[in-house]
Design a protein around this motif. Structure first.
Motif, PDB file in Angstrom:
ATOM      1  N   ALA A 120      59.907 -48.100  54.681  1.00 27.49           N
ATOM      2  CA  ALA A 120      59.243 -47.551  53.498  1.00 27.49           C
ATOM      3  C   ALA A 120      57.825 -47.099  53.834  1.00 27.49           C
ATOM      4  N   VAL A 121      57.134 -47.874  54.663  1.00 31.49           N
ATOM      5  CA  VAL A 121      55.787 -47.476  55.088  1.00 31.49           C
ATOM      6  C   VAL A 121      55.842 -46.181  55.883  1.00 31.49           C
ATOM      7  N   ASP A 122      56.831 -46.075  56.776  1.00 25.30           N
ATOM      8  CA  ASP A 122      56.988 -44.840  57.553  1.00 25.30           C
ATOM      9  C   ASP A 122      57.267 -43.650  56.643  1.00 25.30           C
ATOM     10  N   ARG A 123      58.112 -43.862  55.611  1.00 22.79           N
ATOM     11  CA  ARG A 123      58.406 -42.774  54.682  1.00 22.79           C
ATOM     12  C   ARG A 123      57.161 -42.368  53.897  1.00 22.79           C
ATOM     13  N   ALA A 124      56.340 -43.370  53.528  1.00 16.27           N
ATOM     14  CA  ALA A 124      55.117 -43.076  52.784  1.00 16.27           C
ATOM     15  C   ALA A 124      54.156 -42.249  53.641  1.00 16.27           C
ATOM     16  N   ILE A 125      54.028 -42.628  54.919  1.00 12.44           N
ATOM     17  CA  ILE A 125      53.172 -41.867  55.834  1.00 12.44           C
ATOM     18  C   ILE A 125      53.700 -40.452  55.994  1.00 12.44           C
ATOM     19  N   MET A 126      55.025 -40.348  56.157  1.00 15.23           N
ATOM     20  CA  MET A 126      55.646 -39.032  56.328  1.00 15.23           C
ATOM     21  C   MET A 126      55.456 -38.161  55.092  1.00 15.23           C
ATOM     22  N   SER A 127      55.562 -38.782  53.896  1.00 18.35           N
ATOM     23  CA  SER A 127      55.422 -38.000  52.670  1.00 18.35           C
ATOM     24  C   SER A 127      54.008 -37.459  52.516  1.00 18.35           C
ATOM     25  N   ILE A 128      53.025 -38.246  52.934  1.00 17.99           N
ATOM     26  CA  ILE A 128      51.634 -37.768  52.875  1.00 17.99           C
ATOM     27  C   ILE A 128      51.442 -36.618  53.863  1.00 17.99           C
ATOM     28  N   GLU A 129      52.034 -36.756  55.048  1.00 14.42           N
ATOM     29  CA  GLU A 129      51.933 -35.686  56.038  1.00 14.42           C
ATOM     30  C   GLU A 129      52.608 -34.418  55.540  1.00 14.42           C
ATOM     31  N   ARG A 130      53.775 -34.590  54.895  1.00 17.45           N
ATOM     32  CA  ARG A 130      54.473 -33.426  54.349  1.00 17.45           C
ATOM     33  C   ARG A 130      53.650 -32.770  53.242  1.00 17.45           C
ATOM     34  N   TYR A 131      52.985 -33.601  52.455  1.00 15.36           N
ATOM     35  CA  TYR A 131      52.137 -33.062  51.392  1.00 15.36           C
ATOM     36  C   TYR A 131      51.005 -32.221  51.986  1.00 15.36           C
ATOM     37  N   ARG A 132      50.396 -32.738  53.042  1.00 16.44           N
ATOM     38  CA  ARG A 132      49.284 -32.014  53.667  1.00 16.44           C
ATOM     39  C   ARG A 132      49.732 -30.682  54.275  1.00 16.44           C
ATOM     40  N   LYS A 133      50.949 -30.660  54.794  1.00 15.88           N
ATOM     41  CA  LYS A 133      51.417 -29.491  55.530  1.00 15.88           C
ATOM     42  C   LYS A 133      52.353 -28.595  54.711  1.00 15.88           C
TER      43      LYS A 133
END
Length: 294
Positions: free
Chosen positions: A105-118
């Motif tokens: 879940a932490v990895d998904r949260a990090i990934m979602s923030i990265e996807r938001y930025r990009k």
């Protein structure tokens, strides 16, 4: 006799435990001193009692409580110790599973923030290949498209209640999607079909049935306001029609990220609207490929 024994301080130092710990072990019957001075009450230990201290330390490392250790020593039954260890093994396995789920879940949260930025800016349409995903959800009890976000909140509560009953942890409910059936989306009938979570297959116990969302090409559009979903869903449908993309499955509204940190009054969502598509192949191109493969 006392000269051959170890004071409680010396015994504690040799075994790297505290004096209060030895006193506790005495009170619980885990390790009685070999001799107690009747006048001073001082405790004295035999060096051979180190073996019992080693055993206590070992059993604590295995996850057993002092009460469980005391009971095992009292009964002097190896079966009791084995049974306790089997229970501890199951508990540790469950803890590992929960930690793995939290890590994912932490990895998904990090990934979602990265996807938001990009991700593209609001309103941008795109074609994306999305990998196979697993979801678990329930039918929507309310068609929240006919009302405001308060209706969506009620459906989300239903989902979280169902998640709890089926052994899912709360952390899963932060990666949520909703769907509209394929035919309803094609006809622009906004009828909420399902609400669900995105999850990993290995995170759940075998009794929980997960639905597979196939990998493939998706027409997507991004937005950052829940209230604009219908407007942007229509833009997504127009995008498919303009490019002659065939809608191949249900429409999905995916909450990529929520930033409910700076505003306590409403949800701050970043959404990806998506629909699986198929293409009309150029017949001349297809025949050319087929001839080369023969």
């Amino acid at each position: 006799m006392k000269e051959e024994l170890l004071s409680i301080g010396r015994m504690a130092k040799l075994n790297r435990v505290s004096i209060p710990t030895l006193r506790l072990y005495d009170d619980m019957g885990l390790l009685k001193p070999r001799y107690v001075d009747p006048d001073s009450g001082y405790r004295y230990y035999d060096i051979h009692q180190n073996a019992r201290l080693d055993m206590i330390a070992y059993m604590k490392e295995l996850g057993m409580s002092l009460a469980e250790i005391a009971n095992a020593f009292k009964k002097e039954d190896l079966d009791i110790i084995e049974s306790l260890l089997v229970q501890k093994s199951e508990q540790i396995h469950e803890q590992i599973r929960q930690l793995k789920a939290r890590h994912d879940a932490v990895d998904r949260a990090i990934m979602s923030i990265e996807r938001y930025r990009k991700s593209p800016s609001t309103g941008t349409t795109s074609l994306e290949f999305i990998d196979q995903r697993y979801i678990w959800g329930i039918p929507c009890s309310i068609n929240f498209y006919n009302s405001d976000i308060s209706s969506y909140e009620k459906v989300l509560i239903d989902l979280r209640t169902a998640l709890d009953k089926n052994g899912f942890r709360q952390i899963h409910s932060y990666n949520v999607g909703t769907s509209i059936a394929k035919d309803d989306f094609i006809n622009m009938n906004f009828v909420a079909n399902q609400i669900f979570i995105f999850t990993n297959r290995h995170e759940q116990n075998p009794s929980v049935h997960l639905k597979v969302v196939d990998s493939g090409m998706y027409a997507c559009i991004y937005l950052d306001n829940y209230d604009d979903e219908i407007v942007y869903a229509k833009k997504l449908k127009d995008f498919c029609d303009e490019h002659d993309y065939h809608i191949a499955g249900d429409y999905i509204c995916e909450i990529m990220t929520e930033f409910n940190v700076f505003d306590s009054e409403q949800r701050s969502m970043f959404l990806r609207l998506q629909v699986p598509i198929s293409f009309t192949k150029d017949k001349k191109f297809t025949k050319s490929i087929d001839s080369h493969l023969r």
